[in-house]
Design an enzyme around this catalytic site. Structure first.
Site, short mmCIF file in Angstrom:
data_model
loop_
_atom_site.label_atom_id
_atom_site.label_comp_id
_atom_site.label_asym_id
_atom_site.label_seq_id
_atom_site.Cartn_x
_atom_site.Cartn_y
_atom_site.Cartn_z
N ALA A 120 -6.86 -4.96 7.06
CA ALA A 120 -7.94 -3.84 7.00
C ALA A 120 -9.13 -4.24 6.17
O ALA A 120 -9.98 -3.45 6.03
CB ALA A 120 -7.06 -2.82 6.05
N TRP A 165 0.89 -1.27 -0.12
CA TRP A 165 0.16 0.13 0.02
C TRP A 165 0.93 1.39 -0.11
O TRP A 165 1.77 1.41 0.79
CB TRP A 165 -0.91 -0.12 1.23
CG TRP A 165 -1.95 1.08 1.27
CD1 TRP A 165 -2.84 1.52 0.54
CD2 TRP A 165 -1.93 1.81 2.64
NE1 TRP A 165 -3.62 2.48 0.91
CE2 TRP A 165 -3.28 2.87 2.35
CE3 TRP A 165 -1.43 1.88 3.81
CZ2 TRP A 165 -3.69 3.61 3.34
CZ3 TRP A 165 -2.18 2.80 4.89
CH2 TRP A 165 -2.97 3.72 4.33
N ASP A 167 -1.01 -5.84 9.09
CA ASP A 167 -2.02 -4.85 8.64
C ASP A 167 -3.13 -5.94 8.32
O ASP A 167 -3.13 -6.46 7.22
CB ASP A 167 -1.23 -3.85 7.56
CG ASP A 167 -2.32 -2.92 7.19
OD1 ASP A 167 -3.27 -3.12 7.52
OD2 ASP A 167 -1.78 -2.22 6.32
N LYS A 196 -13.56 -0.61 6.16
CA LYS A 196 -14.20 -1.41 5.14
C LYS A 196 -15.03 -2.49 5.76
O LYS A 196 -16.29 -2.46 5.24
CB LYS A 196 -13.10 -2.17 4.32
CG LYS A 196 -12.35 -1.34 3.30
CD LYS A 196 -11.31 -0.40 3.84
CE LYS A 196 -10.45 0.36 2.87
NZ LYS A 196 -9.51 0.97 3.37
C1 LMR Z 1 -7.10 1.98 -0.80
O1 LMR Z 1 -5.95 1.30 -0.55
O2 LMR Z 1 -7.50 2.44 -1.70
C2 LMR Z 1 -7.65 2.43 0.68
O3 LMR Z 1 -6.77 1.69 1.63
C3 LMR Z 1 -7.89 3.76 0.91
C4 LMR Z 1 -6.41 4.63 1.19
O4 LMR Z 1 -6.59 5.38 2.10
O5 LMR Z 1 -5.61 4.53 0.35
#
Ligand code: LMR
Length: 394
Positions: A210, A127, A208, A243
């Site tokens: 999520a 991410w 992590d 989410k």
């Molecule tokens: C994403 O990866 O799109 C989500 O986790 C939202 C974000 O804050 O990036």
């Protein structure tokens, strides 16, 4: 003095939100930011969460501060949801944080307090905000191999090969389920091998999580985190409720820290409370209260689980539909991995130019690394996307 500031550019996910909003073509498809949309293209408030909201409204008698760690009931509810009985509750410290992002930030802060020479290992790719936070904090980052761009699956041998370089005192960041951005995940057995390696090296795992409930099911998605917790002497877990409870804007999440033995927990907890105090004092409570209300009321829990399962199954249905459509259009099994990936995202292996072509010719918005949010699709838009992919990707 503010003249001295340099320009900060939004990360690729944030940029895409603006670009897509500005596109006036009514056929546009937003596969950017990770937000769930139902068949009508809406991001609804879950019924269980709405009912919890009413309950909180009716029963809340004060808005006085909670504690630096947030409401302890929230911490307990989240510990049970994520860790179940994989680890003795006495070893787990919890702080509520502003969303999963807040938990990640506090996890890095906590690990750096414990080891000022911290290095954090992240999957390649990960991410983008993991990397941005580490860069901002000045914490060295090393990437470990993860995704095979050709098969669009995990290259586990390469991953284990690069993790051989982990040193005692390093942190290894793992995605508990539904890897973001790729959608490609380790098997439970592979997670076990990674846990053994982390234990051998004397490193600290940060999980992590999520998207619990978006992959194979609520319990199945927590299984890797629980396995790691049962095997490792110490571990951090950053959990997001954005989410799976659909409470994105409430900023609800927590950091859990598992200490080696129960006698260490109070000290770990005091450090976590301190980190909240110096960052924002008391964590936001409203979303946490909604989540606690859902998780401590049997009827609401059952309703929430049913709704979450509907969300999960709708994404799985879209995955199967898209990979079937692509099979027909490309006459190949090249995109079968889309049906095997789990969670909100799949990285489809398109080049940045191909992604741009889909944006320009078809008004399809995915991140330039070819990550697409499956939940941004509807059954009616899947054929259009399949056509765009088949026409744009070599
Ligand atoms: C994403 O990866 O799109 C989500 O986790 C939202 C974000 O804050 O990036």
């Amino acid at each position: 003095m503010l003249n001295n500031l340099t320009t900060q550019y939004p990360d690729p996910i944030m940029q895409l939100i603006t670009l897509c909003r500005e596109d006036t073509r009514d056929t546009k498809i937003d596969l950017g930011v990770g937000v769930y949309k139902d068949g009508a293209g809406q991001t609804p408030v879950m019924h269980a969460v709405r009912a919890a909201s009413k309950k909180v409204w009716d029963n809340e008698t004060t808005k006085v501060y909670t504690g630096l760690s947030g409401d302890p009931e929230f911490g307990q509810a989240m510990r049970k949801l994520v860790l179940a009985d994989s680890v003795d509750a006495e070893r787990v410290g919890v702080i509520a944080t502003p969303g999963g992002t807040g938990a990640i930030r506090q996890a890095f802060e906590l690990a750096r307090l414990a080891n000022p020479d911290l290095t954090v290992w992240t999957s390649n790719p990960t991410w983008p905000n993991h990397l941005a936070i580490l860069k901002f904090m000045g914490i060295p980052n090393t990437e470990y191999a993860y995704f095979d761009e050709v098969s669009c699956n995990v290259d586990f041998d390469a991953m284990m090969g690069s993790l051989k370089g982990v040193q005692a005192g390093d942190m290894v960041l793992l995605h508990g389920c539904c890897h973001n951005p790729t959608g490609a995940n380790l098997t439970l057995e592979q997670f076990g091998l990674v846990a053994d390696l982390i234990a051998d090296k004397g490193a600290l795992a940060l999980v992590d999580i999520a998207y619990q409930g978006f992959g194979d099911g609520l319990e199945e998605d927590a299984a890797p985190t629980r396995l790691l917790a049962s095997k490792l002497p110490e571990m951090l877990v950053a959990a997001s409720c954005s989410k799976n409870f659909g409470v994105y804007r409430e900023r609800t999440g927590c950091l859990m820290a598992i200490s080696e033995d129960a006698s260490m927990t109070a000290k770990t907890q005091a450090n976590m409370n301190y980190l909240n105090r110096v960052a924002f004092s008391f964590p936001p409570d409203h979303g946490a209260r909604l989540v606690t209300t859902v998780l401590t009321d049997e009827t609401l829990t059952a309703q929430w689980k049913t709704e979450l399962e509907e969300v999960r199954l709708s994404m799985l249905g879209l995955r199967t539909q898209l990979s079937d459509e692509l099979r027909q259009r490309t006459n190949s099994d090249r995109f079968d991995f889309i049906a095997q990936h789990r969670g909100m995202f799949s990285r489809i292996g398109a080049t940045p130019e191909e992604v741009m072509k889909m944006r320009e010719d078809f008004a399809i918005y995915m991140v330039s690394d070819s990550r697409m949010n499956i939940a941004g699709l509807k059954p009616s838009t899947v054929p259009f996307l399949a056509e765009a992919i088949a026409k744009s990707c070599k």
